[in-house]
Design a protein around this motif. Structure first.
Motif, mmCIF file in Angstrom:
data_model
loop_
_atom_site.group_PDB
_atom_site.id
_atom_site.type_symbol
_atom_site.label_atom_id
_atom_site.label_comp_id
_atom_site.label_asym_id
_atom_site.label_seq_id
_atom_site.Cartn_x
_atom_site.Cartn_y
_atom_site.Cartn_z
ATOM 1 N N ASP A 73 6.442 8.244 3.712
ATOM 2 C CA ASP A 73 7.152 8.713 4.901
ATOM 3 C C ASP A 73 7.952 7.527 5.421
ATOM 4 O O ASP A 73 7.399 6.614 6.049
ATOM 5 N N ASN A 74 9.242 7.517 5.140
ATOM 6 C CA ASN A 74 10.067 6.360 5.501
ATOM 7 C C ASN A 74 10.140 6.152 7.015
ATOM 8 O O ASN A 74 10.159 5.025 7.490
ATOM 9 N N ALA A 75 10.176 7.231 7.740
ATOM 10 C CA ALA A 75 10.314 7.127 9.195
ATOM 11 C C ALA A 75 9.099 6.459 9.823
ATOM 12 O O ALA A 75 9.208 5.802 10.860
ATOM 13 N N LYS A 76 7.942 6.624 9.192
ATOM 14 C CA LYS A 76 6.700 6.086 9.753
ATOM 15 C C LYS A 76 6.184 4.889 8.959
ATOM 16 O O LYS A 76 5.087 4.395 9.229
ATOM 17 N N ASN A 77 6.949 4.429 7.981
ATOM 18 C CA ASN A 77 6.512 3.303 7.133
ATOM 19 C C ASN A 77 5.095 3.520 6.613
ATOM 20 O O ASN A 77 4.254 2.608 6.664
ATOM 21 N N THR A 78 4.846 4.708 6.139
ATOM 22 C CA THR A 78 3.518 5.085 5.679
ATOM 23 C C THR A 78 3.588 5.541 4.234
ATOM 24 O O THR A 78 4.516 6.259 3.852
ATOM 25 N N VAL A 79 2.594 5.115 3.464
ATOM 26 C CA VAL A 79 2.501 5.539 2.072
ATOM 27 C C VAL A 79 1.199 6.294 1.878
ATOM 28 O O VAL A 79 0.181 5.969 2.500
ATOM 29 N N PHE A 80 1.253 7.313 1.034
ATOM 30 C CA PHE A 80 0.098 8.163 0.772
ATOM 31 C C PHE A 80 -0.235 8.132 -0.715
ATOM 32 O O PHE A 80 0.651 7.957 -1.560
ATOM 33 N N LEU A 81 -1.496 8.345 -1.002
ATOM 34 C CA LEU A 81 -1.921 8.500 -2.391
ATOM 35 C C LEU A 81 -2.814 9.737 -2.454
ATOM 36 O O LEU A 81 -3.936 9.714 -1.957
ATOM 37 N N GLN A 82 -2.289 10.788 -3.047
ATOM 38 C CA GLN A 82 -3.074 12.003 -3.261
ATOM 39 C C GLN A 82 -3.778 11.872 -4.591
ATOM 40 O O GLN A 82 -3.133 11.714 -5.637
ATOM 41 N N MET A 83 -5.098 11.926 -4.561
ATOM 42 C CA MET A 83 -5.898 11.745 -5.760
ATOM 43 C C MET A 83 -6.641 13.038 -6.069
ATOM 44 O O MET A 83 -7.491 13.468 -5.289
ATOM 45 N N ASN A 84 -6.303 13.644 -7.175
ATOM 46 C CA ASN A 84 -6.933 14.880 -7.621
ATOM 47 C C ASN A 84 -7.708 14.644 -8.916
ATOM 48 O O ASN A 84 -7.505 13.652 -9.607
#
Length: 118
Positions: A73-84
Motif C-alpha cells: 500500500d504505497n499511500a500507507k508505506n505498508t507491505v503485506f505478505l499473504q501466506m497460504n
C-alpha cells in the motif's frame, strides 16, 4: 531514521494461512524495496519476497512461489505478505526490510514469529 512495525505472526496448522503486515514511518524520501526475510533457528536469514521498482516487480524465493503473495500500500508505506498453504518448514522469525533513499539505506523490523504445526 525509519521505523518498521510488524504484525500478523502466530501459530497455524499446516495448510493454513497467515497475513503479515509491516508499516514504515519516519524519514522516507523514496522506497527502493520493501520485503520479507525469514530466519529459522540455526540458519541464516533468507529472502522470502521483495517488492521493488515502485511496486511493479516482485521477487520470491523458490520455496514460496505459488503460495505466498507480497503486496504494498504505497499511500500507507505498508507491505503485506499473504501466506497460504503453510508448511512446517515455513516456521521461522519473519523480518520486514525496507531500503530507502538515494543512499539505499536498509532498516529491519523487530521480527514476528510464524510457527506452522504438522
Amino acid at each position: 531514521q525509519v521505523q518498521l512495525v510488524e504484525s500478523g505472526g502466530g501459530l497455524v496448522q499446516a495448510g493454513g494461512s497467515l497475513r503479515l503486515s509491516c508499516a514504515a514511518s519516519g524519514s522516507i524520501s523514496r522506497i527502493n524495496t520493501m520485503g520479507w526475510y525469514r530466519q529459522a533457528p540455526g540458519k541464516q536469514r533468507d529472502l522470502v519476497a521483495r517488492i521493488r521498482g515502485g511496486g511493479s516487480i516482485m521477487d520470491y524465493a523458490e520455496s514460496v512461489k505459488g503460495r505466498f503473495t507480497i503486496s504494498r500500500d504505497n499511500a500507507k508505506n505498508t507491505v503485506f505478505l499473504q501466506m497460504n498453504s503453510l508448511k512446517p518448514e515455513d516456521t521461522a522469525v519473519y523480518y520486514c526490510n525496507i531500503n530507502v533513499g538515494a543512499l539505499f539505506r536498509g532498516y529491519w523490523g523487530q521480527g514476528t514469529q510464524v510457527t506452522v504445526s504438522s
